[in-house]
Design an enzyme around this catalytic site. Structure first.
Site, PDB file in Angstrom:
ATOM      1  N   GLU A 372       0.844  -1.198   0.000  1.00  0.00           N
ATOM      2  CA  GLU A 372       0.000   0.000   0.000  1.00  0.00           C
ATOM      3  C   GLU A 372       0.881   1.251   0.000  1.00  0.00           C
ATOM      4  O   GLU A 372       0.493   2.292  -0.523  1.00  0.00           O
ATOM      5  CB  GLU A 372      -0.947   0.001   1.215  1.00  0.00           C
ATOM      6  CG  GLU A 372      -2.042   1.047   1.093  1.00  0.00           C
ATOM      7  CD  GLU A 372      -3.191   0.856   2.086  1.00  0.00           C
ATOM      8  OE1 GLU A 372      -4.262   0.356   1.695  1.00  0.00           O
ATOM      9  OE2 GLU A 372      -3.012   1.219   3.261  1.00  0.00           O
ATOM     10  N   HIS A 403       5.478 -26.796   3.160  1.00  0.00           N
ATOM     11  CA  HIS A 403       4.571 -27.841   2.683  1.00  0.00           C
ATOM     12  C   HIS A 403       3.509 -27.273   1.743  1.00  0.00           C
ATOM     13  O   HIS A 403       2.514 -27.928   1.470  1.00  0.00           O
ATOM     14  CB  HIS A 403       3.903 -28.530   3.873  1.00  0.00           C
ATOM     15  CG  HIS A 403       4.919 -29.118   4.810  1.00  0.00           C
ATOM     16  ND1 HIS A 403       5.549 -30.318   4.557  1.00  0.00           N
ATOM     17  CD2 HIS A 403       5.446 -28.635   5.957  1.00  0.00           C
ATOM     18  CE1 HIS A 403       6.413 -30.553   5.549  1.00  0.00           C
ATOM     19  NE2 HIS A 403       6.374 -29.556   6.393  1.00  0.00           N
ATOM     20  N   LYS A 527     -13.774   2.196  -3.227  1.00  0.00           N
ATOM     21  CA  LYS A 527     -14.832   2.419  -2.233  1.00  0.00           C
ATOM     22  C   LYS A 527     -16.008   3.149  -2.887  1.00  0.00           C
ATOM     23  O   LYS A 527     -17.162   2.814  -2.661  1.00  0.00           O
ATOM     24  CB  LYS A 527     -14.292   3.263  -1.073  1.00  0.00           C
ATOM     25  CG  LYS A 527     -13.139   2.610  -0.330  1.00  0.00           C
ATOM     26  CD  LYS A 527     -12.625   3.521   0.780  1.00  0.00           C
ATOM     27  CE  LYS A 527     -11.354   2.983   1.390  1.00  0.00           C
ATOM     28  NZ  LYS A 527     -10.699   3.906   2.305  1.00  0.00           N
TER      29      LYS A 527
END
Ligand code: F6P
Length: 563
Positions: A372, A403, A527
């Protein structure tokens, strides 16, 4: 599609990249850049096994320590000459004066015309009166909760605290509270601390079912106090409390809600009582805010003394960053290494790999902090960058990642810069104070895996017995670069230093890339556009303005919801 639609901004950057000179570079910076390109051509592809063979002192030359941390960059594909050339570039791009501007409180966040003073929150020697006042207020709140003196509206002590926030108002406190939860406050009764962030309610709903409303405190954390994710979850929690404890006439809000924000009027409008408000300031970026009252969950987990230790550790790193010559300066060194990997070796991915389950949330925190901050493509001069900025960062607790995705690191086709984070010591005691031997052994096993993986990634088959004959599909080419960050131990102080190291490293990179690490305009439009989409989903209105894919998806979801 309209053929007149232009590819602009980030797309054109991606197409043309990537190691060109910024257009406004000075002659000195151009020379330093050119020298690095030539150096990369000569040495960049040398195998790490050869670099270790060349120089028996490689570790001593390429590792530095400070503030309880050791940073080993000897497994990076570089030499001391590389660091000198990178330092030249940093000098030419004005790093020293940028560091001074940061700590003088100048407007380094130039797109929002404000300083970035998260460091001011942890200046333990000369605490500013406004910072001091809020810290004292937070301390009183913590003290009341831990001592059982903060009472719910039915007179019960608080047993559970729910932090409702997202992004910087969630990731920092979540990561640090989890990392340090083996520490306990010296006095009082620690409440259980929970975190709720996701806007779909899938975290808050099952959590509330488990909690007793009479003993639950909701902490609404939002710098802006406008973030829909947070306000929606907070409203759900409020509805639950008011339903479960009816007829309390405002006592629910008074006794069960705390607000933390840089916007006190918005907290008041929402209904947070003035006495329950903690404030911070616009000059603290959301992803840099865990040092402010946003750190309340951390203080509730480890006590206020522990929280102050965390601040002190970060302050140690602030001093180190300002005062230490670059060749020994951890944030500068790590920033330069990342620039080298990305812009000169073209390694565009980095994996953050803590070998410690307590640091489980560190990768997400670092992802926000770095991506960001530095996921930008416009320079101070308002032009598109001509070089890559932030790499793609992801991560996982190292032993679990072994893994999962280490296969790609060992035998895939992509170079990935790896970052190993491990604590040298991890003391674990039984209830009677004796050493918990089995857990000590587990720590040794984890350390061994951390060191073995960085070694194999770096050296490949050179780490294996010389006479080992392997078929092609079993071979390890190595040469995957890595840094190991070894903490003496995972204490609040050392964690504070580690996090401040990441913050300052991000700043160093941003200076070299000529971008602003303190804004986040790229997430704002999402937004706004989501608000328009709600209307389409609810009423079907406005769909004509959408592209065919979004329109069809919205229509399908709308139909399914009507059934
Ligand atoms: O996603 C953008 C952002 O503004 C982040 O920078 C911030 O940490 C997060 O949203 C939450 O914002 P707030 O604390 O204002 O609710």
């Amino acid at each position: 599609m309209d053929s007149t639609i232009r590819v602009s901004g980030a797309d054109s950057v991606a197409n043309e990249l990537i190691m060109d000179f910024p257009r406004h570079d000075t002659d000195t910076a151009r020379a330093a850049h050119q020298a690095l390109r030539e150096h990369a051509q000569k040495t960049g592809e040398r195998h790490l096994a050869a670099l270790f063979e060349d120089d028996a002192q490689r570790f001593e030359r390429l590792s530095r320590s400070g503030c309880g941390l050791l940073a080993d960059i000897s497994k990076q594909r570089l030499t001391t000459e590389t660091l000198s050339l990178l330092s030249e570039l940093a000098r030419a791009r004005g790093l020293q004066s940028w560091i001074e501007c940061l700590f003088k409180g100048e407007d380094v966040n130039w797109t929002e015309q404000r300083p970035a003073m998260h460091w001011r929150l942890r200046d333990t020697k000369d605490r500013a009166p406004d910072v001091h006042a809020q810290l004292a207020r937070m301390e009183r709140m913590v003290d009341r909760i831990l001592r059982g003196q903060w009472r719910g509206c039915e007179g019960d002590a608080i047993t559970d605290v729910v932090n409702v926030g997202v992004g910087g108002s969630d990731l920092g406190p979540l990561m640090a509270s989890f990392a340090l939860s083996e520490q306990r406050p010296p006095r009082g009764h620690r409440p259980r601390v929970h975190f709720v962030s996701s806007m779909d309610g899938s975290q808050v709903a099952p959590l509330l079912q488990e909690l007793n409303p009479a003993t639950t405190l909701i902490v609404v954390s939002s710098k802006s106090f406008t973030t829909v994710d947070t306000l929606t979850n907070a409203a759900t929690a409020r509805g639950w409390l008011e339903r479960e404890m009816p007829g309390r006439n405002g006592a629910v809000l008074r006794c069960h809600f705390v607000g933390i924000s840089a916007q006190p009027e918005r907290m008041s409008r929402w209904g947070i009582h003035e006495d329950n408000q903690l404030q911070f300031w616009e000059w603290v970026g959301g992803r840099y805010s865990l040092w402010s009252a946003i750190g309340l969950p951390i203080a509730l987990t480890i006590g206020m003394q522990g929280f102050r230790e965390l601040l002190a550790g970060a302050h140690d790193m602030d001093r180190h960053f300002q005062d230490t010559p670059w060749q020994d300066n951890l944030p500068v060194m790590m920033g330069l290494v990342d620039v080298w990997n990305l812009n000169f070796l073209n390694i565009t991915a980095r994996a953050v790999l803590p070998y410690d389950g307590r640091l489980k949330h560190l990768p997400s925190y670092v992802e926000q902090l770095e991506m960001e901050s530095n996921g930008k493509s416009v320079t101070r001069a308002g032009e598109n960058v001509t070089h890559h900025t932030c790499p793609v960062i992801w991560g996982e607790v190292g032993p679990n990642a072994q893994h999962a995705f280490y296969q790609l690191l060992h035998q895939g086709t992509q170079p990935v810069a790896c970052e190993f984070i491990v604590a040298a010591r991890h003391d674990r005691l039984n209830a009677d104070g004796s050493e918990f031997k089995q857990l000590e052994d587990q720590h040794q096993l984890t350390l061994a895996n951390c060191l073995a993986q960085s070694r194999l990634l770096a050296l490949g088959e050179h780490a294996l017995p010389a006479d080992l004959e392997l078929p092609a599909f079993k071979r390890y080419r190595g040469n995957q670069p890595s840094t190991t960050l070894m903490l003496d131990e995972l204490s609040p102080r050392h964690l504070g230093s580690l996090l401040a190291l990441y913050e300052h490293k991000v700043f160093v990179q941003a200076v070299l890339w000529g971008i602003n690490p303190f804004d986040q305009w790229g997430v704002e439009m999402g937004k706004v556009i989501a608000t328009d989409m709600i209307q389409v989903l609810e009423s079907g209105q406005g769909g004509d303005n959408l592209d065919a894919s979004s329109r069809a998806l919205a229509e399908r979801a709308r139909c399914l919801n009507q059934d």
